[in-house]
Scaffold this motif. Structure first.
Motif, PDB file in Angstrom:
ATOM      1  N   PRO A 236       0.760  -1.254   0.000  1.00  0.00           N
ATOM      2  CA  PRO A 236       0.000   0.000   0.000  1.00  0.00           C
ATOM      3  C   PRO A 236       0.792   1.307   0.000  1.00  0.00           C
ATOM      4  CG  PRO A 236      -0.878  -1.517   1.648  1.00  0.00           C
ATOM      5  CD  PRO A 236       0.414  -2.087   1.155  1.00  0.00           C
TER       6      PRO A 236
ATOM      7  N   PHE B  68      -5.426  13.515  14.252  1.00  0.00           N
ATOM      8  CA  PHE B  68      -5.587  12.546  13.191  1.00  0.00           C
ATOM      9  C   PHE B  68      -6.236  13.158  11.954  1.00  0.00           C
ATOM     10  CE2 PHE B  68      -4.784   8.984  16.056  1.00  0.00           C
ATOM     11  CZ  PHE B  68      -4.041   8.199  15.195  1.00  0.00           C
TER      12      PHE B  68
ATOM     13  N   ARG C 207      -3.710  14.953   9.657  1.00  0.00           N
ATOM     14  CA  ARG C 207      -2.440  14.352   9.301  1.00  0.00           C
ATOM     15  C   ARG C 207      -2.376  14.043   7.810  1.00  0.00           C
ATOM     16  NH1 ARG C 207      -0.467  10.075  13.830  1.00  0.00           N
ATOM     17  NH2 ARG C 207      -0.051  11.593  15.424  1.00  0.00           N
ATOM     18  N   SER C 208      -1.185  14.138   7.290  1.00  0.00           N
ATOM     19  CA  SER C 208      -0.995  13.676   5.918  1.00  0.00           C
ATOM     20  C   SER C 208       0.008  12.525   5.961  1.00  0.00           C
ATOM     21  CB  SER C 208      -0.497  14.815   5.037  1.00  0.00           C
ATOM     22  OG  SER C 208       0.632  15.401   5.621  1.00  0.00           O
ATOM     23  N   GLU C 209       0.112  11.817   4.861  1.00  0.00           N
ATOM     24  CA  GLU C 209       0.927  10.608   4.849  1.00  0.00           C
ATOM     25  C   GLU C 209       2.416  10.957   4.830  1.00  0.00           C
ATOM     26  OE1 GLU C 209      -0.521   7.927   1.959  1.00  0.00           O
ATOM     27  OE2 GLU C 209       0.656   6.255   2.733  1.00  0.00           O
ATOM     28  N   VAL C 210       3.184  10.231   5.623  1.00  0.00           N
ATOM     29  CA  VAL C 210       4.630  10.443   5.659  1.00  0.00           C
ATOM     30  C   VAL C 210       5.241   9.767   4.436  1.00  0.00           C
ATOM     31  CG1 VAL C 210       6.744  10.008   6.965  1.00  0.00           C
ATOM     32  CG2 VAL C 210       4.608  10.445   8.175  1.00  0.00           C
TER      33      VAL C 210
ATOM     34  N   TYR D 204       6.900   2.546   6.704  1.00  0.00           N
ATOM     35  CA  TYR D 204       6.028   3.727   6.798  1.00  0.00           C
ATOM     36  C   TYR D 204       4.709   3.421   7.496  1.00  0.00           C
ATOM     37  CZ  TYR D 204       9.131   6.391   3.766  1.00  0.00           C
ATOM     38  OH  TYR D 204      10.215   7.052   3.250  1.00  0.00           O
ATOM     39  N   GLN D 205       4.176   2.231   7.283  1.00  0.00           N
ATOM     40  CA  GLN D 205       2.852   1.968   7.827  1.00  0.00           C
ATOM     41  C   GLN D 205       2.853   1.083   9.060  1.00  0.00           C
ATOM     42  OE1 GLN D 205       0.798   2.846   3.558  1.00  0.00           O
ATOM     43  NE2 GLN D 205       0.044   1.109   4.682  1.00  0.00           N
TER      44      GLN D 205
ATOM     45  N   GLN E 234       8.972   6.594  13.331  1.00  0.00           N
ATOM     46  CA  GLN E 234       7.792   6.453  12.472  1.00  0.00           C
ATOM     47  C   GLN E 234       6.647   5.804  13.245  1.00  0.00           C
ATOM     48  OE1 GLN E 234       6.994   7.723   9.778  1.00  0.00           O
ATOM     49  NE2 GLN E 234       5.271   6.538   9.018  1.00  0.00           N
ATOM     50  N   ASN E 235       6.977   4.867  14.128  1.00  0.00           N
ATOM     51  CA  ASN E 235       5.905   4.220  14.895  1.00  0.00           C
ATOM     52  C   ASN E 235       5.340   5.128  15.968  1.00  0.00           C
ATOM     53  OD1 ASN E 235       4.185   2.019  15.370  1.00  0.00           O
ATOM     54  ND2 ASN E 235       5.343   1.565  17.233  1.00  0.00           N
TER      55      ASN E 235
ATOM     56  N   ASN F 276       2.913   6.970  13.671  1.00  0.00           N
ATOM     57  CA  ASN F 276       1.736   6.290  13.093  1.00  0.00           C
ATOM     58  C   ASN F 276       0.996   5.404  14.101  1.00  0.00           C
ATOM     59  OD1 ASN F 276       3.037   3.779  13.228  1.00  0.00           O
ATOM     60  ND2 ASN F 276       3.669   3.803  11.089  1.00  0.00           N
ATOM     61  N   ARG F 277       1.647   5.099  15.216  1.00  0.00           N
ATOM     62  CA  ARG F 277       1.023   4.345  16.310  1.00  0.00           C
ATOM     63  C   ARG F 277       0.340   3.063  15.832  1.00  0.00           C
ATOM     64  NH1 ARG F 277      -2.257   8.577  19.870  1.00  0.00           N
ATOM     65  NH2 ARG F 277      -3.092   9.200  17.886  1.00  0.00           N
TER      66      ARG F 277
END
Lengths: 581, 572
Positions: free
Chosen positions: A254, A314, A317-320, A362-363, A508-509, A512-513
Motif C-alpha cells: 500500500p 488525526f 495528518r498527511s501521509e509520511v 512507513y505503515q 515512524q511508529n 503512526n502508532r
C-alpha cells in the motif's frame, strides 16, 4: 545458448529433474517445488537451532509459500511451538528476511537458503551468539509463480510479475496474444532495434552492445527505435505488447501504491501471495526488523531524511513519505558494514512505489532494510562504495546514460563477465519491420550471478544478518523500590529501561502508532490502588539510555506480594514479584 | 394548522398497505412489511421468497462471508430471456456498510419487491427488468447489522464490523465495550447527582433533560458518558468496544493508512466484507451505476472523497449533476452534495472506489433527514422531543432510573434510545423506501442504451464500398465515463467489422465535424477493430467509416463493458 550462458543447461536440467527424495544442490537456482523441498529438508535435519516450517499461504497458481523460522531453543527439547498463534510468553523479537518478491530475481532465494543452512550448521555456542534472544524468519521466495519462468522450457525470456493474466494491450481479445518470440532461434528472447527517424536510442560508446537514450541537451539525436523481440501476432501494429506476465509483487503493497498502473495490480495487496505475506506479518507483532533481498535498496544508498511532521490531530495528518532522520540512523551500521564487505549493489531504480519494505517501515513502523544483492550493470560512477546518504543531487539514476562496469557485490565480477551477458546485435529480416537487429541483455543475466558465486555471497551476507540480529530494543525493569509511608500505605517506584541498540519504537511508529505498545501492568485490585494506573503504555525509549520512572500509591499489608509485569511489544513479558515491606 | 393537516395526510398515506405503491389495486404476489427492520437471517429468508415467487427473474447468491461467517447475500434481478447478463448494463445497489445504518437494507428489499411486483404492470419497470441487470446486496456488514439490532447500542454505535481490534493499544481486544447495564437494548447516558458541585442542571423547560450551567453557576449533576463500566480497570470507560474500523475507508481508492484515515485497516480490502464487495464489482465490469445507502442527514452524495483529484472531468459532472438534481426533487429534504467539498474528506470510501477506481457513476444516499419529522426545513432544537412526545407516544426516550454502578456508585441511567435518530421512525420507513428506490431506478434508466446503424454505398472506386456506422447512446450515462477514459480504466469500447476471406479493409476513419461530414481521423492500426477509449458519450453519437474491397455482406459489431453488445449486417 539458453538463458544464462554461465550456469548453462546442465545445472538447469539437473534442478528441473530433481525429485523430492533427492537432496537439492546446495548452491543453485531452484524451482519452486525444489526450493520448498530444500526448506523442509533443512527443517527436518539435526540442528542445534529450533527450526520450523510454516505455510504462509498459497500463490495464485496454488504454490505453497513457506516460511522457515529459527531460534535458539529455550529448552533443549525439539518440541514444536504453535508458531501461528504463539503465546505471548514465547515471544522473541523477530527478524524477517524476505526475498523473491520479483519474479526475475532468484539470487535472494538462494542466498537465504544458504544463510539458513549456515545457521543450522552452527555449534551451540556460536548459534547462541548469532541468534541470541531473536527469532529469525526466512521467506526465500514469495512470487513462486512468476519465478518459474526461469525454468520454463523453450526460449529463455525474462518477464516481470506473477502469473495473473493481464490484457496488457487492453484489446479485449484473448489474453497474451502477442507475446515476444525468439525470432532468430538463438534460444533467448532479447530486443529488436531498428534505425528510424523516430528513434530515441543510440549506441553507448562506453558499453559495447548496450544502448542509451540520446541526450538532446548535448546535441545527440536518437538513431534507433527499440522493441521486444517479437512479431505482430495480433496484427495491431504493435510488437510483443501483450506478454505473458502479471502483477509485480514488489509494487503491490500500500505505501505509495500506484493506482491505475497495470504492473502494480488492480489494487494494493490484490495478489494472493502479497496478501499472504501481509497477513503473516500483521499476525506476528513480535517482528521488529525486516530485511528484503531484491533489486530494491535502502542500504547501499541510505534513504533521504524528510522534514519531520509535527504531531497533528488525526484529522489533519498527511501521509509520511520520507524517512525520519533518527530512523535512518538505525540503518547506518548495516550501510557501513555492507559497504565495507562489498555486500550490496546499487539499485538501478530511484524509488519503488508500493514496495514491501516501504509498507513495513512507513505503515507498520518497523526497522526495514532492503539490499540489492547483485546487478551486472551497476553504473560506473556509483560502483565504488559510498557512505553518503541519498540526497536529491546524488540519487541513483534510471537513465542508462552512465557507463556500466562491474559492481561491488559480485565476486570476481568483471567487464568481461558482463559482456558474456550481452548478446551482440545481429541483423535480421523482420516480416513486418524489414531490416532490424536483435541483441541486448540476455534474460536473467543482469540480476542473477552465476551459481558458483552464491557461496561467497552467502558469506558476505552472514555478517549483515548477524549484525541485524544483534540489534534490537531490549526493555527491562530497572530499579524497583517499594517503601512503607505509614502503616498500610506504600509507595512503589519502578524504572523501565531500554538496554538495546534500537529505540523501543521507531520514530515512524511513534507517529503512526500502528505497532502495539510496550506495556507496564501492575497486578493489584482496584481498591488497593490509590494513585497511578494499573496499565501504562510506555512511550518510546531511546536506544541504550532510554529510561522512564513509574510510580504508584498502594494500600496493603506488610508481607503481601504483588506482581509487576513488563510486556514489551516484541518480546515475552517479564514479571517481578514485589513484597510489601 | 397547515402543517398538522399535512402531517395527518402523510400519516394516512404511510398507514396504507404496502401494495398501494403498485399500479394495480389487487393484492401483491408477495406480502412484505416495510414498517420494520429485518435482521440478517430474515433478509436471507426474504431473498429466498423473492426467488421462489419470481424464479424467472431472480438468482440469490453470496459475495462471500463476513468476519463472523454470515453470508453476504446478493440478489441478481434480470430477464434472462432478453440476452446474456454480461451484455447488459447493470446497476449495483448495496446498504448498511456501517453496522448502525440499517434502513438501507429495507430500501434494497423494497427496490427488489417493487421491480418484481410491477413487471408487466408498469411499462418503465418492465423495460428496466428486460433491458438491465440489478445486483442488490441489502447488507454488506451483516455482523454489524445484527449487532446493532440485537445488542445494546446508540443510534451512532457501532459503524464497524465485528473483528476485534485493540483500540486502546493495551494488548487486549475489545475488552472494554459499552455495557447495556439496564438490559433495555440501548446504550443510554449515565448521570450522577452531586449537589451544587456539578457541571449540569435540569432544563427548566423540561426536567427530563440536562443543560450545562453558565459560568459561575453550580449544577447538581455530572454526566458520566455512555452506559458502561470500566471493564479493564484502566480508569477509562468504554474505550475498547467491538470492532473499531470502518469498512467504508477500507477500499482501494485513495486509500490512506490508519494514522491518516481513521478506520482504514492495515491495507485496502483487509476486511473480508469489503473485499467480497470489491471482488464482486471487479468481476462484473457491466456495472454502469452504483448506489450505496447510509444514514443519516438527507444527502445525495457523490465523490471525489478527497481533493487528491481536484474534481471529476466536466463531462462526468454533467451526468452527476443531472441525476443528483433529479434526486433532490424525488427526495424532499435531501440535498445533492459533493463529499470532500460539502461534507468531509473520505479516503478509501466505497463510492470513491466505484467511481474513481472502476469508472462507474456512483452515489451514496444518507437516508433520513431530521426535517422529515414535521415536514419542515425550519430549525427547531426541540424537534426530537416534540416528535417523541407528540408522534411516538414517548417511546424514543427512557426516563432516568437509579442504578448502582461498580465504579461510580449511585447513578442514574436514561436518555434517547437507539431508534430516536438516524433511522427512520418505523411508520415512516416505507416512503423512504419508495422514494429512494425510485431514485435508483431513475439512475438505472439513465444507464447506456446503445443503438448501432450501418449504411453501405459503392465507391469511392469501382471495386470498393464505403460503410458508414453510427453508434448512438441515447442515455445520460456514457458507455465510458470521462474519468475511465482518462485513467484508462477497464477496456475501451470496440467497434469492429468481421470480414470474409475475400474482403479487405482499405481504410478506416472517424467521421467528425459539426455536420458529421469530415473524415479527418485516419485510424492506422488494427482497422478492423476500432478502439473507442472515450466510449460513446452522454446522449451522443459517433460515426466511423470503412472503405472495403471485396463483395458480400459485412457484419458490424459494437462491444462495450457497460454499454452492452450490438451487431448488425450490411450489404449483400
Amino acid at each position: 545458448m539458453n538463458k544464462h550462458n554461465i550456469f548453462g543447461m546442465t545445472l538447469v536440467c539437473l534442478f528441473a529433474t530433481l525429485s523430492h527424495a533427492q537432496s537439492p544442490p546446495r548452491f543453485s537456482y531452484l524451482k519452486a517445488n525444489n526450493l520448498n523441498a530444500a526448506m523442509r529438508q533443512l527443517a527436518a535435519r539435526d540442528s542445534n537451532a529450533k527450526i520450523e516450517i510454516t505455510s504462509i499461504g498459497k500463490t495464485g497458481e496454488g504454490r505453497e509459500i513457506l516460511a522457515l523460522t529459527m531460534c535458539v531453543p529455550r529448552q533443549k527439547s525439539r518440541q514444536a511451538w504453535p508458531i501461528n498463534i504463539q503465546p505471548r510468553a514465547m515471544w522473541k523479537s523477530g527478524l524477517l528476511v524476505v526475498s523473491g518478491l520479483e519474479s526475475n530475481s532468484l539470487i535472494g532465494s538462494s542466498v537465504i537458503l544458504g544463510l539458513a543452512e549456515k545457521i543450522a550448521n552452527l555449534e551451540l555456542e556460536p548459534l547462541a551468539q548469532t541468534l541470541g534472544e531473536r527469532m529469525l524468519i526466512f521467506i526465500p521466495r514469495v512470487d513462486l509463480d512468476g519465478s518459474e519462468r526461469y525454468f520454463a522450457s523453450g526460449p529463455a525470456q525474462e518477464q516481470l510479475g506473477n502469473a495473473r493474466a493481464i490484457d496488457w494491450d487492453r484489446d479485449g481479445r484473448a489474453l497474451n496474444e502477442d507475446t515476444p518470440v525468439d525470432l532468430n532461434h538463438d534460444g533467448i528472447i532479447t530486443q529488436m532495434r531498428q534505425r528510424h527517424l523516430s528513434g530515441t536510442w543510440i549506441d553507448d560508446p562506453e558499453n559495447k552492445g548496450l544502448m542509451r537514450l540520446a541526450d538532446a541537451s548535448k546535441g545527440e539525436r536518437g538513431v534507433y527505435r527499440v522493441f521486444p523481440e517479437a512479431l505482430d501476432q495480433d496484427n495491431d501494429g504493435s510488437f510483443g505488447e501483450d506478454p505473458n506476465c502479471g502483477v509485480r509483487l514488489d509494487r503491490n503493497f500500500p505505501h505509495g501504491f500506484q493506482e491505475h498502473h497495470l504492473p502494480s495490480g488492480p489494487h494494493a495487496v490484490s495478489e494472493p501471495a502479497s496478501r499472504a505475506l501481509a497477513d503473516f506479518v500483521l499476525a506476528r507483532p513480535w517482528i521488529e526488523t525486516v530485511l528484503v533481498y531484491g533489486s530494491h535498496d535502502n542500504i547501499h544508498t541510505l534513504p533521504m531524511a524528510g522534514k519531520q511532521q509535527k504531531q497533528k490531530s488525526f484529522r489533519r495528518r498527511s501521509e509520511v513519505t520520507q524517512y525520519h532522520s533518527e530512523d535512518i540512523k538505525l540503518l547506518e551500521p548495516i550501510h557501513d558494514l555492507a559497504h565495507e564487505s562489498k555486500a550490496c549493489a546499487q539499485s538501478r531504480v530511484q524509488s519503488i512505489s508500493g514496495s514491501f519494505e516501504d509498507w513495513t517501515y512507513y505503515q507498520l513502523g518497523l526497522v526495514s532494510a532492503a539490499i540489492n544483492l547483485f546487478d551486472a550493470g551497476t553504473p560506473k560512477e556509483n560502483a565504488q562504495p559510498t557512505t553518503k546518504k541519498r540526497n536529491p543531487s546524488s540519487q541513483p539514476t534510471t537513465k542508462p546514460t552512465s557507463s556500466f562496469t562491474s559492481q561491488p557485490s559480485t565476486p570476481k565480477s568483471s567487464k568481461e563477465n558482463k559482456q558474456k551477458g550481452i548478446s551482440p546485435w545481429k541483423a535480421f529480416l523482420h516480416p513486418t519491420l524489414g531490416k532490424i537487429e536483435i541483441g541486448g541483455w540476455k534474460p536473467f543475466y543482469r540480476d542473477n550471478p552465476a551459481p558458483e558465486h552464491i557461496p561467497s555471497m552467502v558469506n558476505r551476507q552472514f555478517p549483515i544478518l548477524s549484525l541485524l540480529l544483534s540489534r534490537s530494543a531490549r526493555l527491562n525493569l530497572g530499579d524497583v523500590q517499594c517503601k512503607q509511608l505509614t502503616e498500610g500505605l506504600f509507595e512503589l517506584k519502578a524504572w523501565v529501561i531500554n538496554e538495546g541498540e534500537h529505540p523501543s519504537q521507531t520514530k515512524q511508529n511513534t507517529f503512526n502508532r500502528f505497532a502495539p505498545s510496550d506495556l507496564l501492568i501492575l497486578e493489584v485490585t482496584k481498591e488497593s490502588l490509590l494513585s497511578g494506573q494499573r496499565r501504562h503504555t510506555i512511550a518510546s525509549l531511546e536506544a541504550k539510555s532510554g529510561r522512564k520512572k513509574y510510580q504508584w500509591l498502594l494500600k496493603g499489608r506488610s508481607g503481601d506480594s504483588i506482581h509487576l509485569h513488563l510486556s514489551p511489544a516484541h518480546t515475552s513479558p517479564l514479571t517481578k514479584e514485589i513484597v510489601l515491606p | 394548522m397547515k402543517s398538522l393537516l399535512f402531517l395527518a395526510f402523510s400519516l394516512f398515506l404511510c398507514a396504507s398497505s404496502t401494495w398501494s405503491q403498485t399500479a394495480d389495486t389487487s393484492a401483491p404476489k408477495m406480502e412484505l412489511a416495510f414498517n420494520r427492520y429485518y435482521d440478517h437471517k430474515e433478509i436471507g429468508e426474504i431473498l429466498q421468497r423473492f426467488k421462489t415467487t419470481w424464479p424467472q427473474f431472480v438468482d440469490v447468491g453470496s459475495m462471500g462471508k463476513s468476519f463472523q461467517g454470515r453470508e453476504m447475500w446478493v440478489l441478481t434481478l434480470q430477464n434472462r430471456k432478453t440476452g446474456p447478463e454480461n451484455e447488459k448494463a447493470a446497476m449495483y445497489i448495496d446498504a448498511n456498510i456501517h453496522g448502525n445504518e440499517v434502513q438501507g437494507a429495507e430500501v434494497c428489499l423494497y427496490t427488489i419487491w417493487y421491480l418484481l411486483e410491477n413487471y408487466g404492470e408498469i411499462e418503465r419497470v418492465t423495460k428496466l427488468v428486460d433491458e438491465k441487470v440489478f445486483y442488490i446486496a441489502p447488507t454488506v456488514n451483516p455482523d454489524g447489522r445484527d449487532f446493532w439490532l440485537h445488542q445494546g447500542n446508540t443510534s451512532s454505535s457501532s459503524r464497524s464490523g465485528q473483528r476485534p481490534i485493540d483500540n486502546d493499544r493495551d494488548g487486549l481486544l475489545d475488552e472494554d465495550p459499552p455495557n447495556d447495564l439496564d438490559g433495555d437494548g440501548n446504550i443510554l447516558r449515565m448521570r450522577k447527582k452531586v449537589e451544587k458541585n456539578g457541571t449540569h442542571k435540569t432544563d427548566p423547560e423540561d426536567d427530563r433533560f440536562l443543560i450545562r450551567v453558565e459560568a459561575g453557576e453550580s449544577g447538581d449533576y455530572v454526566l458520566l458518558g455512555s452506559e458502561g463500566i470500566d471493564d479493564d480497570h484502566d480508569g477509562r470507560l468504554n474505550e475498547d468496544g467491538p470492532g473499531g474500523y470502518d469498512m467504508n475507508r477500507n477500499n482501494p481508492a485513495d486509500w490512506r493508512p490508519p494514522y491518516v484515515q481513521y478506520g482504514a485497516g492495515p491495507y485496502p480490502f483487509s476486511e473480508p466484507e469489503a473485499r467480497s464487495v470489491g471482488n464482486f464489482l471487479l468481476n462484473h465490469p457491466n456495472i454502469a451505476s452504483v448506489q450505496s445507502y447510509h444514514n443519516a442527514g438527507g444527502m445525495i452524495l457523490r465523490g471525489p472523497g478527497a481533493d487528491y483529484v481536484s474534481e471529476y472531468p466536466r463531462a462526468d459532472l454533467r451526468v452527476y449533476d443531472a441525476i443528483g438534481k433529479e434526486g433532490a426533487k424525488i427526495l424532499p429534504f435531501y440535498r445533492y452534495m459533493v463529499l470532500f467539498k460539502d461534507l468531509y474528506t473520505v479516503h478509501g470510501g466505497f463510492v470513491n472506489f466505484a467511481a474513481e477506481t472502476l469508472g462507474i457513476i456512483s452515489f451514496t444516499n444518507e437516508l433520513w433527514s431530521e426535517s422529515q419529522r414535521f415536514h419542515t426545513k425550519e430549525r427547531n432544537r426541540n424537534a426530537r422531543r416534540e416528535f417523541n412526545d407528540l408522534v411516538m407516544m414517548g417511546s424514543l426516550y427512557r426516563e432516568w432510573k437509579p442504578y448502582k454502578h461498580p465504579q461510580y456508585g449511585d447513578i442514574e441511567i436514561g436518555g434517547w434510545t437507539k431508534e430516536s435518530s438516524r433511522v427512520n421512525p418505523r411508520f415512516m420507513l416505507e416512503e423512504t423506501c419508495h422514494r429512494n428506490a425510485i431514485f435508483t431506478l431513475n439512475q438505472a434508466e439513465h444507464m447506456p442504451r446503445v443503438t448501432l446503424n450501418a449504411e453501405m454505398r459503392s465507391g469511392p472506386t469501382e471495386k470498393t464500398r464505403t460503410v458508414r456506422v453510427t453508434v448512438t447512446n441515447n442515455a445520460l450515462i456514457p458507455t465510458r465515463t470521462a474519468l475511465a477514459a482518462q485513467k484508462r480504466i477497464g477496456l475501451p469500447d470496440f467497434l469492429g467489422i468481421r470480414l470474409r476471406e475475400s474482403q479487405e479493409i482499405i481504410a478506416a476513419m472517424e467521421v467528425s465535424g459539426p455536420a458529421h461530414n469530415e473524415t479527418n481521423k485516419i485510424i492506422p492500426n488494427d482497422p478492423g477493430r476500432l478502439r473507442l477509449e472515450s466510449g460513446v458519450g452522454s446522449k451522443s453519437r459517433r460515426q466511423f467509416q470503412w472503405i472495403i474491397a471485396g463483395e458480400g455482406p459485412l457484419e458490424i459489431y459494437f462491444e462495450s463493458q457497460k454499454g452492452g453488445a450490438k451487431k448488425t449486417t450490411v450489404g449483400s
